[in-house]
Design an enzyme around this catalytic site. Sequence first.
Site, PDB file in Angstrom:
ATOM      1  N   HIS A  37      12.764   5.481  -2.819  1.00  0.00           N
ATOM      2  CA  HIS A  37      12.325   4.275  -3.047  1.00  0.00           C
ATOM      3  C   HIS A  37      12.148   3.385  -3.242  1.00  0.00           C
ATOM      4  O   HIS A  37      12.781   2.860  -4.394  1.00  0.00           O
ATOM      5  CB  HIS A  37      10.624   4.728  -3.541  1.00  0.00           C
ATOM      6  CG  HIS A  37       9.885   6.049  -2.035  1.00  0.00           C
ATOM      7  ND1 HIS A  37      10.464   7.261  -2.644  1.00  0.00           N
ATOM      8  CD2 HIS A  37       8.763   6.092  -1.925  1.00  0.00           C
ATOM      9  CE1 HIS A  37       9.123   7.738  -1.457  1.00  0.00           C
ATOM     10  NE2 HIS A  37       8.982   6.993  -1.196  1.00  0.00           N
ATOM     11  N   LYS A  87       7.226   1.462  -6.701  1.00  0.00           N
ATOM     12  CA  LYS A  87       6.397   2.272  -6.870  1.00  0.00           C
ATOM     13  C   LYS A  87       6.200   2.348  -8.220  1.00  0.00           C
ATOM     14  O   LYS A  87       7.114   2.553  -8.771  1.00  0.00           O
ATOM     15  CB  LYS A  87       7.708   3.103  -6.028  1.00  0.00           C
ATOM     16  CG  LYS A  87       7.112   4.553  -5.735  1.00  0.00           C
ATOM     17  CD  LYS A  87       7.712   5.467  -4.012  1.00  0.00           C
ATOM     18  CE  LYS A  87       6.261   6.481  -4.527  1.00  0.00           C
ATOM     19  NZ  LYS A  87       4.890   6.408  -4.079  1.00  0.00           N
ATOM     20  N   PHE A 137       1.451  10.831   5.403  1.00  0.00           N
ATOM     21  CA  PHE A 137       0.972  10.699   6.619  1.00  0.00           C
ATOM     22  C   PHE A 137       1.523  10.623   8.147  1.00  0.00           C
ATOM     23  O   PHE A 137       1.302  10.124   9.422  1.00  0.00           O
ATOM     24  CB  PHE A 137      -0.123   9.477   6.832  1.00  0.00           C
ATOM     25  CG  PHE A 137      -1.118  10.096   6.095  1.00  0.00           C
ATOM     26  CD1 PHE A 137      -2.014  10.749   6.953  1.00  0.00           C
ATOM     27  CD2 PHE A 137      -1.792   9.660   5.113  1.00  0.00           C
ATOM     28  CE1 PHE A 137      -3.657  11.093   6.475  1.00  0.00           C
ATOM     29  CE2 PHE A 137      -3.021  10.025   4.425  1.00  0.00           C
ATOM     30  CZ  PHE A 137      -4.599  10.707   5.434  1.00  0.00           C
TER      31      PHE A 137
HETATM   32  N1  LIG Z   1       0.649   8.973   1.852  1.00  0.00           N
HETATM   33  C1  LIG Z   1       0.985   7.817   2.010  1.00  0.00           C
HETATM   34  O1  LIG Z   1       1.569   8.528   3.984  1.00  0.00           O
HETATM   35  C2  LIG Z   1       2.453   7.136   1.476  1.00  0.00           C
HETATM   36  C3  LIG Z   1       2.987   6.276   2.469  1.00  0.00           C
HETATM   37  C4  LIG Z   1       2.902   5.001   1.908  1.00  0.00           C
HETATM   38  C5  LIG Z   1       2.350   4.708   0.404  1.00  0.00           C
HETATM   39  N2  LIG Z   1       2.124   5.770   0.003  1.00  0.00           N
HETATM   40  C6  LIG Z   1       0.826   5.456  -1.460  1.00  0.00           C
HETATM   41  O2  LIG Z   1      -0.520   4.387  -1.430  1.00  0.00           O
HETATM   42  C7  LIG Z   1      -0.030   3.524  -2.350  1.00  0.00           C
HETATM   43  C8  LIG Z   1      -0.405   2.280  -1.693  1.00  0.00           C
HETATM   44  O3  LIG Z   1       1.238   1.990  -1.128  1.00  0.00           O
HETATM   45  P1  LIG Z   1       1.454   0.598  -1.259  1.00  0.00           P
HETATM   46  O4  LIG Z   1       2.577   0.783  -0.303  1.00  0.00           O
HETATM   47  O5  LIG Z   1       0.196  -0.075  -0.585  1.00  0.00           O
HETATM   48  O6  LIG Z   1       1.337  -0.293  -2.496  1.00  0.00           O
HETATM   49  P2  LIG Z   1       0.103  -1.291  -2.925  1.00  0.00           P
HETATM   50  O7  LIG Z   1       1.244  -1.835  -4.123  1.00  0.00           O
HETATM   51  O8  LIG Z   1       1.476  -3.219  -1.963  1.00  0.00           O
HETATM   52  O9  LIG Z   1      -0.485  -2.112  -3.249  1.00  0.00           O
HETATM   53  C9  LIG Z   1      -1.179  -1.067  -3.364  1.00  0.00           C
HETATM   54  C10 LIG Z   1      -3.008  -2.332  -3.542  1.00  0.00           C
HETATM   55  O10 LIG Z   1      -3.871  -1.462  -4.254  1.00  0.00           O
HETATM   56  C11 LIG Z   1      -4.678  -2.604  -5.249  1.00  0.00           C
HETATM   57  N3  LIG Z   1      -5.511  -2.473  -6.269  1.00  0.00           N
HETATM   58  C12 LIG Z   1      -5.241  -1.708  -7.032  1.00  0.00           C
HETATM   59  N4  LIG Z   1      -6.581  -1.435  -8.267  1.00  0.00           N
HETATM   60  C13 LIG Z   1      -7.346  -1.843  -6.745  1.00  0.00           C
HETATM   61  C14 LIG Z   1      -9.160  -1.293  -7.012  1.00  0.00           C
HETATM   62  N5  LIG Z   1      -9.861  -0.640  -8.463  1.00  0.00           N
HETATM   63  N6  LIG Z   1      -9.477  -0.223  -5.196  1.00  0.00           N
HETATM   64  C15 LIG Z   1      -9.045  -1.356  -4.514  1.00  0.00           C
HETATM   65  N7  LIG Z   1      -6.983  -1.607  -4.471  1.00  0.00           N
HETATM   66  C16 LIG Z   1      -6.787  -1.706  -5.805  1.00  0.00           C
HETATM   67  C17 LIG Z   1      -3.829  -3.455  -5.813  1.00  0.00           C
HETATM   68  O11 LIG Z   1      -4.426  -4.883  -5.729  1.00  0.00           O
HETATM   69  C18 LIG Z   1      -2.636  -3.848  -4.833  1.00  0.00           C
HETATM   70  O12 LIG Z   1      -2.790  -4.395  -3.404  1.00  0.00           O
HETATM   71  C19 LIG Z   1       0.826   3.821  -3.311  1.00  0.00           C
HETATM   72  O13 LIG Z   1       0.092   5.105  -4.067  1.00  0.00           O
HETATM   73  C20 LIG Z   1       1.618   4.558  -2.626  1.00  0.00           C
HETATM   74  O14 LIG Z   1       2.563   5.871  -2.915  1.00  0.00           O
HETATM   75  C21 LIG Z   1       1.190   7.148   0.399  1.00  0.00           C
END
Ligand SMILES: NC(=O)c1ccc[n+]([C@@H]2O[C@H](COP(=O)([O-])OP(=O)(O)OC[C@H]3O[C@@H](n4cnc5c(N)ncnc54)[C@H](O)[C@@H]3O)[C@@H](O)[C@H]2O)c1
Length: 247
Positions: free
Chosen positions: A135, A139, A103
Amino acid sequence: MKIALLGYGKMGKAIEKIAEAKGHEIVYRVDMDNSFDFMPVSLQNVDVAIDFSMPTSAVDNINKCFDAGVPIVVGTTGWYEHFDGIKQRCIDEKQSMVYSTNFSIGVNIFYKINKILAEIMAKTDDYDVMIEEIHHTQKKDHPSGTALSLAKQIMSEISSKEKIKDRLLFDRNQPAQSTKPNELLIESIREGDVTGVHTVRYENVIDTIEITHAAKSRYGFARGALLAAEWIVGKEGIYTMEDILEI
Ligand SMILES: NC(=O)c1ccc[n+]([C@@H]2O[C@H](COP(=O)([O-])OP(=O)(O)OC[C@H]3O[C@@H](n4cnc5c(N)ncnc54)[C@H](O)[C@@H]3O)[C@@H](O)[C@H]2O)c1
């Protein structure tokens, strides 16, 4: 806007901070601990949901938003084998969704440059190409969704690259492995607390041409996701950041 955060980890918390500073209200937060209580009815007073959860939970979360008729912004990566089914449901039911492997506005400009560079490089067979992504060690997925998007763009221009070769490294000094001419190598390096660095490298015996995007913090992803959430409310269909940024 009243926002539901699906996933309250590093990204969920970063989005909360800037959303509240802009006067939006976070009315519902779903994390691992309360995910079993999350039902479509939980979204009754929600204008838009933003999902940054786990590859294993994103599809279920998207379907619950569709069941509730609530627009969703999906940042979670690693669930794309289910993409066609989700896209079809979104179109058939006139639901609303924005998804992006990244994003950050800067990365979306980087995608554009990657495409133009691949178009140029397709005219010469002088260079080999590879992608490197770095990363943090927590991750879950590899290669990153961003690296896969870059690879898709390159493979659509450079026909000799037919498939991806994924190499995960926890020590970047590991010896190089051979790659076949039809394979596009993506090296996924996991180290420290790196937010995200992506490099596309064209190389031959004479020189190297590289483009790199390095995220300095999660702020750029969070800001872009919030921009997408503000944009999707009141629209129908499935969109990416390209549609929003008009680049
Ligand atoms: N598209 C983008 O711009 C972008 C940028 C950064 C991260 N990401 C992606 O976003 C995702 C999250 O990244 P993050 O760094 O916040 O990870 P993170 O591990 O810090 O957070 C993920 C959270 O999801 C929670 N979770 C687990 N099961 C769940 C469920 N069933 N429903 C809702 N929440 C649940 C976990 O408890 C955790 O707190 C990853 O897939 C990452 O690759 C995408």
